[in-house]
Design an enzyme around this catalytic site. Structure first.
Site, mmCIF file in Angstrom:
data_model
loop_
_atom_site.group_PDB
_atom_site.id
_atom_site.type_symbol
_atom_site.label_atom_id
_atom_site.label_comp_id
_atom_site.label_asym_id
_atom_site.label_seq_id
_atom_site.Cartn_x
_atom_site.Cartn_y
_atom_site.Cartn_z
ATOM 1 N N GLY A 1 -0.213 5.783 -2.038
ATOM 2 C CA GLY A 1 -0.608 5.097 -3.272
ATOM 3 C C GLY A 1 -2.054 5.276 -3.701
ATOM 4 N N ASP B 1 -5.598 1.483 -2.555
ATOM 5 C CA ASP B 1 -5.257 0.992 -3.895
ATOM 6 C C ASP B 1 -5.114 -0.522 -3.890
ATOM 7 O OD1 ASP B 1 -3.045 1.257 -2.275
ATOM 8 O OD2 ASP B 1 -1.734 2.108 -3.800
ATOM 9 N N ASP C 1 -3.026 -6.215 0.594
ATOM 10 C CA ASP C 1 -2.034 -7.254 0.366
ATOM 11 C C ASP C 1 -2.063 -8.185 1.595
ATOM 12 O OD1 ASP C 1 0.297 -8.598 -0.283
ATOM 13 O OD2 ASP C 1 1.592 -6.846 -0.326
ATOM 14 N N VAL D 1 2.870 -5.564 -8.528
ATOM 15 C CA VAL D 1 2.270 -4.670 -9.518
ATOM 16 C C VAL D 1 2.628 -3.209 -9.258
ATOM 17 C CG1 VAL D 1 0.326 -6.071 -10.331
ATOM 18 C CG2 VAL D 1 0.091 -4.789 -8.208
ATOM 19 N N ASP E 1 3.811 1.846 -6.507
ATOM 20 C CA ASP E 1 5.199 2.149 -6.869
ATOM 21 C C ASP E 1 6.144 0.976 -6.674
ATOM 22 O OD1 ASP E 1 5.039 2.328 -3.930
ATOM 23 O OD2 ASP E 1 7.105 3.034 -4.079
ATOM 24 N N ARG F 1 4.443 5.268 -10.194
ATOM 25 C CA ARG F 1 3.115 5.621 -9.672
ATOM 26 C C ARG F 1 2.244 6.242 -10.765
ATOM 27 N NH1 ARG F 1 2.907 5.223 -3.986
ATOM 28 N NH2 ARG F 1 4.832 5.735 -2.924
HETATM 29 C C1 PRP Z 1 0.441 -0.071 0.144
HETATM 30 C C2 PRP Z 1 -1.053 0.164 -0.025
HETATM 31 C C3 PRP Z 1 -1.612 -0.158 1.330
HETATM 32 C C4 PRP Z 1 -0.668 -1.220 1.839
HETATM 33 C C5 PRP Z 1 -1.271 -2.549 1.677
HETATM 34 O O1 PRP Z 1 1.046 1.052 0.662
HETATM 35 O O2 PRP Z 1 -1.336 1.477 -0.417
HETATM 36 O O3 PRP Z 1 -1.664 0.952 2.162
HETATM 37 O O4 PRP Z 1 0.539 -1.155 1.062
HETATM 38 O O5 PRP Z 1 -0.394 -3.543 2.130
HETATM 39 P P1 PRP Z 1 -0.772 -4.527 3.306
HETATM 40 O O6 PRP Z 1 -2.138 -5.082 3.007
HETATM 41 O O7 PRP Z 1 0.302 -5.578 3.186
HETATM 42 O O8 PRP Z 1 -0.698 -3.800 4.599
HETATM 43 P P2 PRP Z 1 2.646 1.228 0.609
HETATM 44 O O9 PRP Z 1 3.274 0.582 1.775
HETATM 45 O O10 PRP Z 1 3.134 0.722 -0.720
HETATM 46 O O11 PRP Z 1 2.817 2.797 0.731
HETATM 47 P P3 PRP Z 1 2.449 3.899 -0.374
HETATM 48 O O12 PRP Z 1 0.952 3.870 -0.529
HETATM 49 O O13 PRP Z 1 2.944 5.185 0.196
HETATM 50 O O14 PRP Z 1 3.154 3.493 -1.647
#
Ligand code: PRP
Length: 175
Positions: free
Chosen positions: A45, A101, A104, A154, A160, A166
């Site tokens: 992401g 990005d 969370d 979001v 995504d 994306r």
């Molecule tokens: C998202 C984002 C972080 C993570 C944050 O990645 O890019 O790496 O989640 O979440 P957290 O604070 O709860 O650990 P995602 O799992 O969506 O993978 P992607 O970037 O490949 O879409």
């Protein structure tokens, strides 16, 4: 905008670009004269954000990528994450800026920081475009923060929903 789900724009293309440029200036000032910086984008992401941010830097840097299986973090109560693609750069004695990005629960970042610290970087900081503090499970430092967000799902600008959206230029809430 793509069809399929109801999307409500939270951050426009211009608002995002202004913030990315602001962060780029701040980072450039902070790291000026301190040697080479390694920008680490977390796949997948943060690629969109990391590339745009890198264009706003006025300092020398190396761009590298790390891949993690975040699925593991979200299902494992201990937040165990697996590295699916490691850095190509040796970060020992280098300034490292981890680019995310979104932060969370913080589980992914917590794991990454612990892992990267074992490689003895000169410094290790975090730049996150979006921060959702209400969803935090572990405390993690966010040194450069773009926007603080409410607890909503979001998409866009790298984020995504089942691999879709994306490429949206805006960041939107998926309804
Ligand atoms: C998202 C984002 C972080 C993570 C944050 O990645 O890019 O790496 O989640 O979440 P957290 O604070 O709860 O650990 P995602 O799992 O969506 O993978 P992607 O970037 O490949 O879409």
């Amino acid at each position: 905008m793509e069809q399929g789900h109801a999307l409500e724009v939270l951050l426009t293309e211009e608002e995002i670009a202004d913030k990315v440029s602001f962060l780029g200036e701040q980072i450039s000032r902070d790291y000026a004269g301190s040697g080479e910086l390694v920008l680490v984008a977390v796949l997948r992401g943060s690629v969109y954000f990391a590339v745009d941010l890198s264009r706003c830097l006025a300092i020398p840097f190396v761009l590298d990528f790390i891949g993690i299986s975040s699925y593991a973090a979200k299902t494992d109560p201990l937040g165990i994450v697996r590295i699916t693609k490691d850095l190509d750069t040796n970060i020992a004695s280098k300034n490292v800026l981890l680019v995310e990005d979104i932060v969370d629960t913080g589980l992914t970042l917590n794991y990454l920081l612990k892992n990267l610290r074992t490689r003895k970087p000169l410094s290790l900081r975090v730049c996150a475009l979006l921060d959702m503090p209400a969803r935090r499970i572990v405390n993690v430092p966010v040194d450069y923060r773009g926007f603080e967000m409410p607890d909503v799902y979001v998409v866009g600008y790298g984020l995504d929903y089942q691999e879709r959206y994306r490429n949206l230029k805006e960041i939107a809430v998926l309804k």
